[in-house]
Design a protein around this motif. Structure first.
Motif, short mmCIF file in Angstrom:
data_model
loop_
_atom_site.label_atom_id
_atom_site.label_comp_id
_atom_site.label_asym_id
_atom_site.label_seq_id
_atom_site.Cartn_x
_atom_site.Cartn_y
_atom_site.Cartn_z
N GLU A 1 2.43 1.94 7.39
CA GLU A 1 2.05 0.58 7.03
C GLU A 1 2.84 0.04 5.83
O GLU A 1 2.91 -1.18 5.61
CB GLU A 1 0.55 0.51 6.73
CG GLU A 1 -0.33 0.91 7.90
CD GLU A 1 -0.12 0.02 9.11
OE1 GLU A 1 0.12 -1.20 8.93
OE2 GLU A 1 -0.19 0.54 10.24
N LYS A 2 3.39 0.92 5.02
CA LYS A 2 4.22 0.57 3.86
C LYS A 2 3.56 -0.46 2.93
O LYS A 2 4.14 -1.51 2.63
CB LYS A 2 5.57 0.04 4.34
CG LYS A 2 6.33 1.05 5.21
CD LYS A 2 7.67 0.50 5.68
CE LYS A 2 8.40 1.55 6.51
NZ LYS A 2 9.70 1.06 7.01
N PRO A 3 2.36 -0.17 2.45
CA PRO A 3 1.69 -1.11 1.54
C PRO A 3 2.42 -1.26 0.20
O PRO A 3 2.21 -2.23 -0.52
CB PRO A 3 0.30 -0.49 1.34
CG PRO A 3 0.53 0.98 1.57
CD PRO A 3 1.57 1.05 2.66
N TYR A 4 3.26 -0.28 -0.11
CA TYR A 4 4.00 -0.31 -1.38
C TYR A 4 5.00 -1.46 -1.46
O TYR A 4 5.52 -1.77 -2.53
CB TYR A 4 4.73 1.02 -1.61
CG TYR A 4 5.60 1.45 -0.46
CD1 TYR A 4 6.90 0.96 -0.33
CD2 TYR A 4 5.14 2.33 0.50
CE1 TYR A 4 7.71 1.34 0.74
CE2 TYR A 4 5.94 2.72 1.57
CZ TYR A 4 7.22 2.22 1.69
OH TYR A 4 8.02 2.59 2.75
N LEU A 5 5.29 -2.09 -0.33
CA LEU A 5 6.22 -3.23 -0.35
C LEU A 5 5.60 -4.44 -1.05
O LEU A 5 6.32 -5.36 -1.43
CB LEU A 5 6.62 -3.60 1.08
CG LEU A 5 7.39 -2.52 1.87
CD1 LEU A 5 7.74 -3.02 3.26
CD2 LEU A 5 8.66 -2.11 1.12
N ASN A 6 4.28 -4.42 -1.22
CA ASN A 6 3.60 -5.48 -1.95
C ASN A 6 3.71 -5.18 -3.44
O ASN A 6 3.14 -4.19 -3.92
CB ASN A 6 2.13 -5.54 -1.54
CG ASN A 6 1.32 -6.53 -2.37
OD1 ASN A 6 1.88 -7.36 -3.09
ND2 ASN A 6 0.00 -6.42 -2.30
N PRO A 7 4.42 -6.01 -4.23
CA PRO A 7 4.60 -5.72 -5.67
C PRO A 7 3.30 -5.76 -6.47
O PRO A 7 3.22 -5.20 -7.55
CB PRO A 7 5.57 -6.81 -6.13
CG PRO A 7 5.43 -7.90 -5.14
CD PRO A 7 5.12 -7.24 -3.83
N ASP A 8 2.27 -6.41 -5.93
CA ASP A 8 0.99 -6.53 -6.64
C ASP A 8 -0.03 -5.50 -6.17
O ASP A 8 -1.22 -5.61 -6.50
CB ASP A 8 0.41 -7.93 -6.46
CG ASP A 8 1.29 -9.01 -7.07
OD1 ASP A 8 1.85 -8.75 -8.16
OD2 ASP A 8 1.45 -10.08 -6.47
N LEU A 9 0.41 -4.50 -5.43
CA LEU A 9 -0.50 -3.47 -4.94
C LEU A 9 -1.20 -2.78 -6.10
O LEU A 9 -0.57 -2.38 -7.08
CB LEU A 9 0.27 -2.44 -4.11
CG LEU A 9 -0.56 -1.30 -3.51
CD1 LEU A 9 -1.50 -1.83 -2.44
CD2 LEU A 9 0.34 -0.20 -2.95
N ASN A 10 -2.52 -2.63 -5.99
CA ASN A 10 -3.28 -1.91 -7.01
C ASN A 10 -4.22 -0.91 -6.35
O ASN A 10 -4.35 -0.86 -5.13
CB ASN A 10 -4.04 -2.87 -7.92
CG ASN A 10 -5.01 -3.76 -7.16
OD1 ASN A 10 -5.84 -3.26 -6.40
ND2 ASN A 10 -4.92 -5.07 -7.35
N LEU A 11 -4.86 -0.11 -7.18
CA LEU A 11 -5.72 0.97 -6.69
C LEU A 11 -6.85 0.44 -5.82
O LEU A 11 -7.16 1.01 -4.77
CB LEU A 11 -6.28 1.74 -7.88
CG LEU A 11 -7.17 2.94 -7.56
CD1 LEU A 11 -6.35 4.05 -6.94
CD2 LEU A 11 -7.86 3.45 -8.83
#
Length: 390
Positions: free
Chosen positions: A292-302
């Protein structure tokens, strides 16, 4: 004759006026947006500008032209009010949805008491005969200068030092928590807070050393003390400019309502350590990150990632810390660095700059990207690219 524009007064005058301009700008923005950090910073600039104004008019010949001036009653060591303001400024930035509570007024009890005391002795002296023909009245000479000011010189320095220590502790604890919660560390905003604290700490150190030399080594005249005033005036201008143009509201909006430490975990035994997560959960998180590559979102948080993998924040934090042996920030950025490497292998650098590729991989700034990449690969992005070409 007043005013005398000379090499001592003119630089201070220019810097003080510019500092006051930024104080007005911050007050104006506070009235529009109601960000308390703007109000605190504006008050900080007002206090430092006020302090420099007193010295500026002195260098401009005020005391020589107005021999009976009563300005000494209003020359107050700003440190007893400035230190609490610095603390509350940093607290207002690093506390989610900060609100000013009534209890915070106690931070200014010392300063308010001293102002009231000065008002009382001024009122008493003003009622005495001959007050208009002298600079300092009876209580100013026999109480304030003889007893109170020497006592204050021993109290003020520890008072300021204590507040600076608490403020630095507040900042470093906040920076540690950001790494546990967020995939990007807001380096620009955090660097501003640190530089703000360092500059005021240096001015405090400078002033303390100067006072010590003036008290125990050699008597320093007005002109010799000018350098400290110039230093503080330059700091005031820098803080005004940098503080006005650095958007710290994004830090104030970060949600820290949850502590990512491991909670509710059964006690371990030496032979059979008990984990509160399964291997299947670890595998599921790894697969989710890869597919899913959620890390591509720069605002990803816990919090966001926990919702996406259907876990609580406590569970996800424990798994990342224990199973992957990383904090949240390093965990996410490791995937971003690997994605960057994959794009280089695919020749993406022929279409985009290295920064452009990094942004597509989820990094939000050049500084953060370079720092993280060097930390995880021991090479700069440019060096890594060159090694791949060679």
């Amino acid at each position: 004759m007043f005013p005398d524009f000379n090499r001592y007064s003119l630089p201070l005058l220019i810097l003080v006026i510019q500092g006051l301009i930024f104080a007005v700008l911050l007050f104006s923005r506070y009235l529009k947006k109601r960000n308390l950090s703007d109000l605190f910073l504006a008050l900080i600039l007002c206090l430092t500008s006020y302090s420099q104004t007193c010295y500026t008019i002195g260098f401009m010949g005020w005391y020589d032209s107005f021999r009976t001036t009563k300005i000494n009653y209003f020359l107050i060591n700003i440190g007893i009010a400035l230190a609490p303001l610095i603390y509350l400024y940093v607290k207002s930035i690093t506390t989610s949805n900060f609100k000013f509570k009534k209890v915070y007024w106690w931070h200014f009890a010392f300063a308010l008491a001293f102002v009231m005391y000065r008002f009382v002795i001024f009122t008493y002296d003003a009622l005495q005969p001959g007050f208009n023909e002298t600079q300092n009245g009876y209580l100013k000479i026999n109480l304030d200068e003889a007893i109170v000011l020497p006592t204050m010189s021993f109290i003020t320095a520890p008072f300021i030092l204590l507040y600076l220590a608490f403020t630095f502790q507040l900042f470093y604890n906040y920076r540690k928590r950001i790494i546990q919660y967020f995939s990007n560390t807001y380096k620009l905003e955090l660097s501003w807070i640190l530089s703000f604290l360092v500059l005021f700490s240096l001015s405090f150190l400078y002033g303390t050393i100067q006072d010590a030399i003036g008290s125990f080594v050699i008597d320093l005249d007005y002109n010799q003390r000018w350098w400290l005033n110039l230093f503080v005036a330059v700091i005031t201008l820098y803080v005004g400019i940098k503080g006005y143009f650095t958007d710290t509201t994004k830090l104030n909006k970060l949600d820290f309502s949850f502590s990512p430490k491991i909670v509710g975990i059964p006690e371990e035994t030496s032979n059979n350590p008990i984990k509160s997560f399964s291997e299947d959960q670890v595998i599921a998180i790894k697969q989710f990150m890869e597919t899913e590559k959620p890390y591509l979102n720069p605002d990803l948080n816990l919090s966001d990632l926990a919702k996406q993998v259907d876990l609580t924040r406590a569970q996800l934090s424990e798994i990342i810390n224990s199973a992957f042996n990383k904090n949240f920030n390093d965990f996410v950025n490791n995937y971003r660095v690997e994605a960057f490497k994959d794009m280089l292998k695919a020749g993406k650098q022929k279409q985009l700059s290295l920064l452009g590729i990094a942004q597509e991989c989820g990094f939000n700034s050049k500084a953060t990207f370079n720092r993280v990449f060097k930390k995880l690969t021991n090479h700069s992005p440019t060096q890594y690219l060159q090694s791949q070409i060679d």
